[in-house]
Write a protein that holds these residues in place. Structure first.
Motif, PDB file in Angstrom:
ATOM      1  N   SER A 210      81.537  73.205  33.711  1.00 32.96           N
ATOM      2  CA  SER A 210      81.398  73.257  35.171  1.00 32.96           C
ATOM      3  C   SER A 210      81.947  71.978  35.769  1.00 32.96           C
ATOM      4  N   GLU A 211      82.169  72.006  37.079  1.00 27.44           N
ATOM      5  CA  GLU A 211      82.644  70.827  37.816  1.00 27.44           C
ATOM      6  C   GLU A 211      81.616  70.484  38.890  1.00 27.44           C
ATOM      7  N   LEU A 212      81.163  69.242  38.887  1.00 26.81           N
ATOM      8  CA  LEU A 212      80.139  68.777  39.831  1.00 26.81           C
ATOM      9  C   LEU A 212      80.776  67.801  40.812  1.00 26.81           C
ATOM     10  N   THR A 213      80.660  68.083  42.109  1.00 29.80           N
ATOM     11  CA  THR A 213      81.247  67.249  43.160  1.00 29.80           C
ATOM     12  C   THR A 213      80.141  66.667  44.025  1.00 29.80           C
ATOM     13  N   CYS A 214      80.169  65.348  44.214  1.00 34.64           N
ATOM     14  CA  CYS A 214      79.208  64.641  45.081  1.00 34.64           C
ATOM     15  C   CYS A 214      79.994  63.965  46.197  1.00 34.64           C
ATOM     16  N   ALA A 215      79.783  64.408  47.450  1.00 35.26           N
ATOM     17  CA  ALA A 215      80.478  63.854  48.616  1.00 35.26           C
ATOM     18  C   ALA A 215      79.472  63.128  49.503  1.00 35.26           C
ATOM     19  N   VAL A 216      79.765  61.871  49.850  1.00 39.43           N
ATOM     20  CA  VAL A 216      78.889  61.045  50.680  1.00 39.43           C
ATOM     21  C   VAL A 216      79.596  60.788  52.010  1.00 39.43           C
ATOM     22  N   THR A 217      78.951  61.137  53.121  1.00 40.06           N
ATOM     23  CA  THR A 217      79.513  60.967  54.458  1.00 40.06           C
ATOM     24  C   THR A 217      78.582  60.107  55.298  1.00 40.06           C
ATOM     25  N   ALA A 218      79.136  59.105  55.983  1.00 40.33           N
ATOM     26  CA  ALA A 218      78.325  58.252  56.852  1.00 40.33           C
ATOM     27  C   ALA A 218      77.908  59.018  58.103  1.00 40.33           C
ATOM     28  N   THR A 219      76.654  58.809  58.545  1.00 40.79           N
ATOM     29  CA  THR A 219      76.115  59.416  59.766  1.00 40.79           C
ATOM     30  C   THR A 219      75.468  58.329  60.612  1.00 40.79           C
ATOM     31  N   LYS A 220      75.033  58.699  61.813  1.00 40.80           N
ATOM     32  CA  LYS A 220      74.371  57.727  62.684  1.00 40.80           C
ATOM     33  C   LYS A 220      73.057  57.242  62.093  1.00 40.80           C
ATOM     34  N   GLN A 221      72.356  58.129  61.390  1.00 38.80           N
ATOM     35  CA  GLN A 221      71.067  57.771  60.815  1.00 38.80           C
ATOM     36  C   GLN A 221      71.193  57.145  59.429  1.00 38.80           C
ATOM     37  N   GLY A 222      72.368  57.250  58.793  1.00 42.07           N
ATOM     38  CA  GLY A 222      72.533  56.706  57.453  1.00 42.07           C
ATOM     39  C   GLY A 222      73.698  57.379  56.758  1.00 42.07           C
ATOM     40  N   SER A 223      73.419  58.458  56.013  1.00 39.99           N
ATOM     41  CA  SER A 223      74.479  59.168  55.310  1.00 39.99           C
ATOM     42  C   SER A 223      74.026  60.577  54.964  1.00 39.99           C
ATOM     43  N   ARG A 224      75.009  61.418  54.604  1.00 38.33           N
ATOM     44  CA  ARG A 224      74.752  62.794  54.192  1.00 38.33           C
ATOM     45  C   ARG A 224      75.364  62.993  52.810  1.00 38.33           C
TER      46      ARG A 224
END
Length: 365
Positions: free
Chosen positions: A82-96
């Motif tokens: 399997s392939e596991l993808t972790c995407a981190v996006t900055a938000t106003k409150q912190g991150s998603r």
């Protein structure tokens, strides 16, 4: 191709989330213990055997890395790829954080798929935020000014002047209330009617009877000094009665007031979820009346050392430890619900000290 995914909003900066994803020690605290594969760079062995939805340990290899935004792993679980993808996006409150796992060879059984996805969601929404909160106490993020507030937890012993000002305001308010009580007591004592001895001493002439305004005439010094004009006991008691009815009876009419109407709104507080160093509170405002209520306010008083991080479903403002929530009109026979995230400087978070709606206590506390 079978996909498992989960998404979570975190009140921490992307750098800290990235550290929790890539540090072997931190990864073992919120997901599974990991060890390096000797002689092979960028490869780890996750000890997932025994976790819900996993049948064996998983060997992972980093295939793409963009710090601190993207991490792609190729996973091998006993021949199932399997392939596991972790995407981190900055938000106003912190991150998603968005995590997706897609099978590339083989498939999970029906007994594996649901427990595996539940395990992933629980790790991301419960254990990962707790580790990030703990990690925030170990770090000092000196770059908070670059990207705005990151909703970091306050350090113990460094709360600033906010709570102290709130305590001083409470002490000043208590002193003012005490002064009001004393002045009110003196005013009430001065306003009391004269005692029975003075009202029982009538004058010896008809001109000294009570005036139309209801104020009894005071006896002169000559009358008090001359025993011959002292009236008999029967005359004194007969004269005292009208003076009491004139002086006291009119004062009762303006002081009477109708009883206050019953409160039209009720509210109930519940702790929706709790975690290390914080919790999520929920308040349901109900309107049992037959007409909508548009002007309402719920005041929640937090425990010392607690702060509000995010609110959903209401407007809010903070004054010391008191948080005032307002929102849309509550329909007749309906309700409004809002939730708020609270961070506590103690590992075991404390529920609010008080909750009121229109000055009346909320149920549930």
């Amino acid at each position: 191709m079978i996909e498992i995914g989960a998404q979570v909003d975190l009140s921490h900066p992307p750098d800290r989330v990235w550290l929790a994803l890539t540090d072997r020690t931190l990864l073992g605290r919120w997901f599974a213990e990991a060890e390096t594969v000797q002689g092979v760079p960028d490869r780890l062995l996750l000890h997932t055997a025994g976790l819900p939805g996993f049948e064996a340990d998983v060997e992972v290899e980093v295939t793409e890395r963009q710090v601190p935004e993207l991490l792609v792993l190729a996973c091998d679980e006993a021949g199932r790829l399997s392939e596991l993808t972790c995407a981190v996006t900055a938000t106003k409150q912190g991150s998603r954080l968005d995590v997706r796992e897609v099978t590339t060879h083989g498939a999970w059984s029906a007994e594996q798929h649901e427990p595996r996805e539940q395990q992933l969601r629980q790790s991301l929404t419960v254990r990962l935020p707790a580790i990030l909160d703990w990690l925030a106490f170990q770090q000092v993020d000196l770059r908070r000014g670059d990207g705005g507030m990151t909703a970091e937890l306050p350090l113990v012993g460094a709360r600033g002047k906010g709570p102290a000002r709130a305590r001083r305001r409470r002490h000043q308010l208590a002193a003012m209330l005490g002064g009001v009580v004393v002045v009110g007591g003196v005013a009430a004592w001065v306003a009391l009617p004269v005692d029975s001895n003075r009202s029982a001493a009538p004058s010896s002439t008809p001109s000294q009877s009570p005036s139309p305004s209801g104020t009894p005439a005071a006896p002169t010094a000559t009358q008090r000094a001359t025993p011959s004009v002292r009236p008999s006991r029967t005359t004194a008691s007969a004269t005292a009665r009208p003076s009491r009815s004139v002086a006291v009876q009119p004062s009762r009419t303006p002081t009477s007031a109708p009883p206050p109407p019953p409160p039209s709104l009720t509210a109930r507080y519940d702790t929706d979820s709790s975690r290390l160093f914080g919790y999520t509170g929920e308040v349901v405002v109900a309107n049992p009346a037959g007409t909508p209520v548009g002007d309402w306010a719920v005041v929640v008083t937090l425990a010392e050392g607690s702060t509000v991080d995010d609110v959903d479903g209401a407007n809010w403002r903070q004054n010391g430890l008191a948080i005032t929530f307002t929102g849309a009109a509550v329909p007749a026979g309906g309700s409004q619900t809002f939730r708020f995230d609270v961070r506590d400087n103690r590992p075991k978070a404390r529920v609010p000290e008080a909750c009121t709606v229109g000055g009346n206590p909320c149920a549930g506390l």
